[in-house]
Scaffold this active site. Structure first.
Site, PDB file in Angstrom:
ATOM      1  N   ASP A 524       0.855  -1.193   0.000  1.00 25.45           N
ATOM      2  CA  ASP A 524       0.000   0.000   0.000  1.00 25.45           C
ATOM      3  C   ASP A 524       0.893   1.246   0.000  1.00 25.45           C
ATOM      4  OD1 ASP A 524      -2.298   1.556   0.322  1.00 25.45           O
ATOM      5  OD2 ASP A 524      -2.397   1.251   2.497  1.00 25.45           O
ATOM      6  N   GLU A 527       2.724   5.103  -3.863  1.00 26.02           N
ATOM      7  CA  GLU A 527       2.774   6.110  -4.959  1.00 26.02           C
ATOM      8  C   GLU A 527       4.125   6.810  -5.043  1.00 26.02           C
ATOM      9  OE1 GLU A 527       0.427   5.866  -2.610  1.00 26.02           O
ATOM     10  OE2 GLU A 527      -1.005   4.804  -3.891  1.00 26.02           O
ATOM     11  N   ASP A 601      -9.139   4.482  -1.647  1.00 25.75           N
ATOM     12  CA  ASP A 601     -10.048   4.905  -0.574  1.00 25.75           C
ATOM     13  C   ASP A 601     -11.332   5.519  -1.109  1.00 25.75           C
ATOM     14  OD1 ASP A 601      -7.988   4.010   0.933  1.00 25.75           O
ATOM     15  OD2 ASP A 601      -7.255   6.000   1.506  1.00 25.75           O
TER      16      ASP A 601
HETATM   17  C1  NOJ Z   1      -4.527   3.490   2.784  1.00 26.19           C
HETATM   18  C2  NOJ Z   1      -5.248   2.413   2.040  1.00 26.19           C
HETATM   19  O1  NOJ Z   1      -5.825   2.927   0.873  1.00 26.19           O
HETATM   20  C3  NOJ Z   1      -6.277   1.779   2.942  1.00 26.19           C
HETATM   21  O2  NOJ Z   1      -6.944   0.761   2.241  1.00 26.19           O
HETATM   22  C4  NOJ Z   1      -5.623   1.252   4.186  1.00 26.19           C
HETATM   23  O3  NOJ Z   1      -6.598   0.708   5.044  1.00 26.19           O
HETATM   24  C5  NOJ Z   1      -4.889   2.384   4.888  1.00 26.19           C
HETATM   25  N1  NOJ Z   1      -3.935   2.956   3.991  1.00 26.19           N
HETATM   26  C6  NOJ Z   1      -4.174   1.928   6.165  1.00 26.19           C
HETATM   27  O4  NOJ Z   1      -3.168   1.049   5.837  1.00 26.19           O
END
Ligand code: NOJ
Length: 942
Positions: A524, A527, A601
């Protein structure tokens, strides 16, 4: 609400602003505008499929001051043409850097994108060897039977691509090419040599330094943007350039069209908190691939540049208005591509259909890898499952409520203070015990591993990163530091092989304490997300290996990371490597060779649910077909009906995962209560019953590049009414058509049928007929799925706890007949786990139904060297038989039994009438034909 002010708009980005000024000026000047770029004909040479030429830019006409940009046109064996333009002075290193930067910052234009992106297809077609020159043009024939043609206009420079005599794609049609040449930084920030070269409105500010939200970019190499306009002649629909929300057929960003965006589409991988559902703003992934489709034709371009890129789209007839234009057709799509740095490196694909297009594009960047079977089943995630007990309780509840699931996920809280590859031992005292317990029911664990490394002296990963020189540096040459989940952090420089190897080794079981073979990974924030960085990411002037700046490779950073993770996970079991599963948030062209992605998100709103479909389809067209959206929405607490609808929609995403923010209420299906829990269970069970069909669609994607989620325009390329259809889609070649319900209290959906073949409802086989829109009633319990007549797909009707437990279950064939009483389909199966399929251990069958006879034939493509492997797998699944055939739309028959044949033996099976359909047709079951899926067979209905 998204904080728009955190992210640049075009007018806040100096290179976008400068190139927009050129476009505006050219438009205002109309026929008076001439692009200041020419190709002296005597510089053009064509040798063995490669044309070289100099593009000359006039910087100051009065002083006859020019700059040279070497160009190559490579005619590749698969009919693709690659156009590359570099800059002579930067190639020669004849540029002066600010004090202290010499030897630290690379002077060249970034030319390494290819290394991380391309896996094949670059061999030039040496038979392309004849250039026909006139005073004004040079023409080269290439492609199938040399029927395609490139016409290079010398002055002004323009490159036209024709297929069978028709103009399809034109580079620099409108003369917007702009190659920002190196120039000395003026002492007084004055105009320097720009005055004559650029139109009014071309601002110099931001060329040498630029500040956004208080963060300054030092720009040691000065202005270096590249831009080019590309016209798709006669095409009104263009697709791709993910990742964005918004419609499948891309909106205009300029011109007079309704509903146009007020910004170009932006490609700059970013952590966009609470992003909008219909917007050209950049998201987490960037793939500069655009497909243009019209009746009878598909073409495309791949703009291989990993720096920040803005793309304008205008669909007007104004091509015809420009007298300089080659093209005369009124309906065209004009695009304008603007990148901050690097090379012009554009691949042009002339199709002529989408299948050929994906073959050409996929020949370069590779097709999606066949994922492990469990990873296309149902995933349960939230931020966070709190402890080992929590994980095992959730698992027990799935079993208690008879809801299948394959993977449980751990978000960042499982670690010791967000130090990846460690565990918070207070809550996860015994990770291998937890994984063993999951393994007992054939479940997997996915653990998150982010790229930021906590700056903590005692943390071994940090110490190694510093000692091994694995860190990205800041513009001054010190280690780049920024804020992320663990607090102050550093970032590995995944552009280096040595760093990728170091990182890969961290996944080894001996290095990742407590990890077992059923642990897979979620990369995660790659970017990379940096809370105190510009655009919530890394400073563009941060330095990677060999003095390359972050700006040059930003959009590839996540992809470089996951390729390292992939190698690491694969190497865990050298004797029998297993297919790794990785979920990445950031992605680029080719990330699909290592990872699946999701749309980050999203919000728990109906609009976000609706926007997932078109977004996933555009992702898939650009190569990233293994993608999904957080089921339920990441933010907010979805009401029960919305959550139910989202599970139904998610059960038809290639990647199917429920996920939620840490501040949301727990929402595992059994907590929602009846009737919703049962409806959610039904949606999930439907996914499991169709896993053979999904897996077959993934296999097709891995071989052809065709996406798993198929938009109408791919399935029905001549049906103009369907070119913009993005509320529904097909699953591979199965004929299954899904139309998710994405609005509250919807009592019906508007289903679009592309042809006059019968379409049947999935559950009851009610027949719909007639091209056009149909209002179909829908209830909350009901996920609108339809079967297009003419298709055969497989399913498994026995419910199990997880995908692996279904491996040897019998199969049901659904044969949905078309108007000619014909149907066809495929089934692909392998062990779903290892790479043995690559050696031939798999089964691939083709089913056809014609003249009352259902036939199963071998489609395995292996040669004799794979015969033993093929047999081995056939033996492995020898016990897997067909337990039922559903014949939908068969002409009514008096017969009560059918004749089955396999391996020279004949026997009878029962034919059971299920229901009548209009026009003298009916639904029948062939009960227990008991043919083995692994061999040839026939089932004849008398
Ligand atoms: C950002 C991610 O997009 C999300 O899915 C994740 O729960 C959070 N980071 C925490 O790791």
């Amino acid at each position: 609400m998204v904080k728009k002010e955190d992210f640049k708009r075009c007018e806040q980005s100096s290179f976008c602003r400068r190139n927009h000024a050129i476009a505006k000026y050219a438009e205002e000047q109309g026929s008076k505008w001439t692009s200041p770029y020419v190709i002296p004909p005597d510089t053009i040479k064509l040798v063995d499929g490669i044309l070289t030429a100099d593009v000359i830019k006039t910087v100051d006409a009065a002083k006859q001051e020019t700059r040279k940009f070497p160009m190559t046109l490579k005619f590749l064996e698969n009919g693709v043409v690659r156009v590359t333009i570099d800059e002579q002075s930067r190639i020669n290193g004849e540029i002066a850097l600010p004090e202290g930067k010499d030897g630290k910052v690379n002077k060249q234009r970034y030319n390494k994108v290819e290394d991380y992106t391309i896996v094949g297809g670059l061999t030039p077609d040496t038979s392309v060897s004849k250039a026909t020159k006139t005073k004004d043009t040079t023409s080269i024939a290439f492609g199938p039977e040399m029927k395609w043609q490139v016409v290079v206009n010398h002055s002004p420079v323009k490159i036209e691509f024709l297929r069978d005599g028709h103009s399809e794609v034109v580079l620099n049609d409108r003369g917007l090419i702009n190659l920002e040449h190196w120039r000395a930084k003026p002492e007084d920030s004055g105009n320097g040599d720009e005055a004559a070269a650029y139109p009014p409105g071309y601002e110099k500010d931001g060329m040498w330094e630029e500040t956004f939200n208080g963060k300054t970019d030092s720009k040691p190499r000065g202005p270096e943007s590249i831009a080019l306009d590309i016209t798709f002649v006669g095409y009104t629909d263009v697709y791709g350039i993910p990742e964005h929300t918004g419609p499948l057929s891309l909106r205009e960003t300029k011109g007079s069209g309704e509903g146009k965006f007020d910004q170009p589409y932006r490609l700059w991988n970013a952590d966009v908190f609470q992003y909008e559902y219909d917007s050209p703003m950049a998201l987490y992934g960037a793939v500069p691939f655009m497909q243009a489709h019209k009746k009878g034709s598909d073409v495309g371009v791949f703009w291989m540049n990993a720096a920040e890129t803005w793309i304008d789209i205008e669909k007007t007839g104004s091509v015809a208005k420009n007298p300089l234009s080659f093209s005369t057709k009124a309906e065209s799509t004009q695009t304008h591509w603007i990148s901050e740095s690097g090379l012009v490196d554009v691949f042009v694909f002339l199709g002529p259909d989408s299948r050929s297009l994906y073959k050409q594009y996929g020949g370069l960047i590779g097709h999606t890898r066949l994922p492990p079977l469990f990873s296309i089943a149902h995933h349960q995630c939230r931020w966070n499952y709190e402890s080992e007990t929590d994980v095992l309780d959730v698992t027990a509840n799935f079993d208690k409520y008879h809801i299948p699931y394959d993977v449980i996920w751990l978000d960042i809280e499982y670690t010791d203070k967000k130090k990846y590859f460690t565990w918070d031992k207070n809550f996860f005292p015994n990770p291998d015990r937890m994984m063993s317990r999951l393994e007992e029911t054939k479940r997997k664990l996915v653990a998150i591993i982010d790229p930021h490394v906590k700056k903590e002296d005692g943390f071994s990963l940090y110490k190694e990163a510093i000692a091994g020189d694995h860190c990205i540096k800041n513009a001054d040459g010190g280690v780049y530091e920024g804020q992320c989940w663990p607090g102050l952090s550093i970032w590995p420089d995944f552009s280096r092989q040595s760093t990728r190897d170091w990182w890969a080794a961290k996944y080894d079981h001996k290095n990742f304490e407590g990890s077992l073979a059923n642990l897979h990974v979620w990369n995660d924030m790659n970017e990379p997300a940096i809370f105190d960085g510009p655009d919530v990411s890394m400073h563009r002037d941060a330095l990677h290996a060999d003095g390359w700046e972050h700006r040059d490779m930003h959009n590839m950073y996540g992809s470089m990371m996951v390729s390292s993770s992939y190698e690491g996970l694969k190497a865990r079991d050298p004797k029998e490597p297993k297919r790794p599963f990785i979920l990445s948030r950031s992605w680029w062209a080719g990330t699909h060779r290592s990872a699946a992605i999701w749309t980050g998100d999203n919000m728990g709103t109906w609009e976000h649910m609706a926007s997932a479909g078109p977004t996933l389809m555009n992702n898939g067209l650009a190569g990233m077909t293994f993608s999904g959206a957080d089921v339920g929405g990441f933010f907010d607490d979805p009401p029960s009906d919305m959550l139910t609808r989202w599970y139904q929609a998610g059960a038809f995403y290639p990647f199917f995962r429920a996920h939620a923010h840490i501040d949301t209420k727990r929402r595992e299906p059994w907590l929602i209560g009846e009737p919703y829990t049962s409806m959610i269970r039904d949606a999930i069970v439907l996914r499991y019953s169709l896993l053979t069909t999904w897996y077959t669609a993934f296999y097709t994607a891995s071989k052809t590049g065709l996406p798993v989620l198929r938009p109408h325009f791919i399935q029905f390329p001549d049906d103009t009414d369907g070119f913009k259809e993005d509320r529904q889609y097909f699953i591979g070649d199965s004929g299954l058509l899904h139309h998710p319900v994405t609005s509250k209290d919807a009592e019906s959906i508007e289903l679009y049928l592309a042809d006059d073949q019968p379409h049947y409802t999935y559950l009851d086989y009610d027949e719909l007929r007639g091209k056009g829109s149909h209002t179909v009633k829908t209830e909350l319990s009901h996920n609108p799925v339809f079967i297009h007549g003419g298709h055969i797909f497989t399913r498994r009707d026995r419910q199990r706890r997880s995908a692996e437990l279904m491996r040897r279950d019998p199969v049901t064939l659904v044969v949905a007949l078309d108007n000619a009483q014909f149907a066809q389909g495929e089934l692909y199966m392998d062990d779903g786990e290892t790479f043995r399929n690559e050696a031939g251990e798999y089964l691939h069958r083709r089913f056809t139904f014609t003249s009352g006879k259902l036939l199963s034939k071998d489609l395995h493509i292996g040669d004799s060297s794979q015969a033993a492997a093929k047999r081995k797998y056939a033996d492995d699944v020898d016990s897997v038989f067909v337990e039922k055939v559903v014949l939908v739309g068969l002409k009514r028959t008096q017969a009560t039994d059918v004749t089955v044949e396999q391996a020279g033996k004949h026997w009878q099976a029962d034919l059971e009438h299920v229901r009548d359909l209009p026009l003298g047709r009916a639904v029948y079951h062939v009960r227990l034909p008991k043919v083995r899926v692994s061999g040839d067979w026939s089932i004849q209905v008398a």
